[in-house]
Design an enzyme around this catalytic site. Structure first.
Site, PDB file in Angstrom:
ATOM      1  N   ASP A  24       0.821  -1.211   0.000  1.00 60.01           N
ATOM      2  CA  ASP A  24       0.000   0.000   0.000  1.00 60.01           C
ATOM      3  C   ASP A  24       0.853   1.258   0.000  1.00 60.01           C
ATOM      4  OD1 ASP A  24      -1.941  -1.848   0.375  1.00 60.01           O
ATOM      5  OD2 ASP A  24      -2.821  -0.918   2.160  1.00 60.01           O
ATOM      6  N   HIS A  29       3.776  -2.180   3.190  1.00 62.55           N
ATOM      7  CA  HIS A  29       3.837  -0.840   2.600  1.00 62.55           C
ATOM      8  C   HIS A  29       5.189  -0.660   1.928  1.00 62.55           C
ATOM      9  CE1 HIS A  29       0.800  -0.665   5.741  1.00 62.55           C
ATOM     10  NE2 HIS A  29       0.227   0.288   5.034  1.00 62.55           N
TER      11      HIS A  29
HETATM   12 ZN   LIG Z   1      -2.561   3.158   3.347  1.00 64.64          ZN
END
Ligand SMILES: [Zn+2]
Length: 457
Positions: free
Chosen positions: A272, A416
């Site tokens: 993400d 991430h």
């Molecule tokens: Zn996020």
């Protein structure tokens, strides 16, 4: 996802060597508390790191002492067995490892479902993976067994057991494993502890290896959509704890029971908040391991790195929407909600020629209105089943061990790629899980056809 750090999180306080337990605490044991992403729940981390063992245990600390005690006693019992093995061992080529972490699959004012994942590697022996799981009545702190949930209805229990058997035999067929008589194995006792998943719409049993089926069948999660048994669950306890559609209602289309579509164990790695400066390096790593991943992109970052998106697409990765500016979508105006989705879809389309059909709402935050906007655009929401919390611990080893500890067939792992520590954890994750027979696929390939407006996994 970029989480808003509360004061507690970076106020992590290390308290060395003062942790009391019945067994003699090794002198290098440390513990600290941190917020979790789950509302009302904090984590207590215990670590031991020495020549003989490398241990990381994460205990959930809820607002109910009784729940905390049951879970920590259960974890401590497993940890004591591990410590005994370590004490008895004579040869230490490398430390024995133990990673225990938890996932919350349902968390309402009334109910709490928790899965504890245990991975142990005792030098040379197969890494052992186990799970423990419960659904609790949050007010009383009592474990809710299947008999409580069905309010002692044999008819209801039978319906659930038969749906569970179907789920298992389908999985076995898909994995091309030998048929097995499930009547002996799957019964009221075996299914007594369960979790609620999929926003209150399914019951599940995330079984570790050899916990019900023979070891050679591997790990297996049994999932029973509530819509398929809802007519048997019209009782106050079930209604209080889960989403039981009223009998008059048409059963909802059953989304979100991710059935494995290939014989192997598969996992979806998801990244993400990119694209960012480390994304190209991540793509190199994924190429090297022939692993496919899914990227949930921030729209405002896309145009500056359109080439990176084209590379993702050309290597068979999947692209998804993660909003334009990363707000909580359930808290913005209808206009902003629409523009967060559409601007990002347009930016991605401009870069690679097609709009994404999946969206991960920032913070996993959504409501009915948000899902309706997704549905209108033919998009499905994709959240995750394993949170590496890589934004909190910028440490590749911790990130790797959390991903590995949480891994099971059909898992969606959240990371991430804006953190270099997360990207650097990926070779370790791919190596460890490849050895365990996993392959890495896109969300689309993991889940198959998705219903617009539904939430997966
Ligand atoms: Zn996020």
């Amino acid at each position: 996802m970029i989480l808003l750090f509360s004061a507690g999180l970076f106020g992590i306080y290390f308290l060395n060597q003062s942790h009391s337990r019945q067994t003699t605490a090794p002198s290098d044991e440390k513990y600290y508390f941190a917020d979790s992403k789950y509302s009302g729940i904090r984590s207590k981390f215990v670590t031991r790191d020495n020549k003989r063992e490398k241990v990381s245990i994460e205990y959930p600390i809820t607002e109910n002492e009784k729940i905390n005690r049951l879970i920590s006693e259960s974890i401590d019992k497993i940890d004591r067995d591990f410590q005994n093995t370590v004490l008895l061992a004579t040869v230490f080529d490398k430390p024995m490892t133990e990673t225990i972490s938890y996932q919350v699959t349902h968390n309402t004012s009334e109910a709490l479902s928790i899965v504890v994942n245990i991975k142990q590697d005792m030098n040379g022996a197969h890494p052992a993976s186990m799970t423990q799981f419960w659904t609790f009545d949050k007010k009383s702190g009592e474990v809710v067994g299947l008999a409580d949930f069905t309010e002692q209805s044999d008819e209801a229990a039978e319906a659930i057991i038969s749906a569970a058997k179907n789920s298992v035999s389908q999985t076995i067929k898909q994995r091309q494993q030998p048929e097995i008589d499930l009547n002996e194995i799957i019964n009221k006792e075996a299914l007594s502890n369960f979790i609620i998943t999929n926003n209150g719409n399914a019951l599940a049993w995330p079984l570790g290896q050899a916990s019900l089926l023979p070891s050679s069948y591997g790990e297996l999660t049994i999932t029973v959509p509530i819509s398929s048994v809802s007519k048997y669950l019209q009782n106050p306890t079930a209604r209080k704890l889960a989403n039981i559609p009223k009998p008059a209602e048409k059963p909802k289309p059953t989304p979100a029971t991710p059935t494995p579509i290939v014989a192997n164990k598969t996992i979806a790695l998801t990244f993400d908040d990119g694209p960012g400066p480390y994304t190209e390096k991540l793509l190199d790593i994924l190429d090297k391991y022939d692993a496919k991943a899914t990227f949930f992109l921030i729209g405002s970052k896309v145009s500056a790195r359109a080439n990176t998106l084209r590379r993702m697409q050309s290597r068979g990765h999947q692209l998804g929407n993660h909003s334009w500016s990363h707000p909580e979508l359930n808290k913005v105006s209808a206009e902003q909600l629409a523009s967060e989705i559409d601007q990002t879809n347009n930016a991605i389309k401009q870069a690679v020629g097609t709009k994404p059909n999946i969206i991960r709402p920032p913070y996993g935050a959504f409501n009915r209105a948000v899902l309706e906007q997704f549905r209108q655009r033919g998009m499905s929401a994709v959240v995750w089943s394993v949170d590496t919390r890589d934004w909190a611990d910028r440490n590749s080893e911790i990130v790797c061990s959390r991903a590995v500890a949480g891994a099971r067939n059909g898992a969606v792992i959240l990371m991430h790629d804006i953190h270099p520590t997360s990207v650097n954890a990926v070779p370790c994750i791919l190596n460890s899980l490849k050895q365990q027979g996993y392959s890495f696929v896109t969300v689309q390939n993991l889940i198959g056809d998705m219903t617009p407006g539904a939430v997966y996994p």
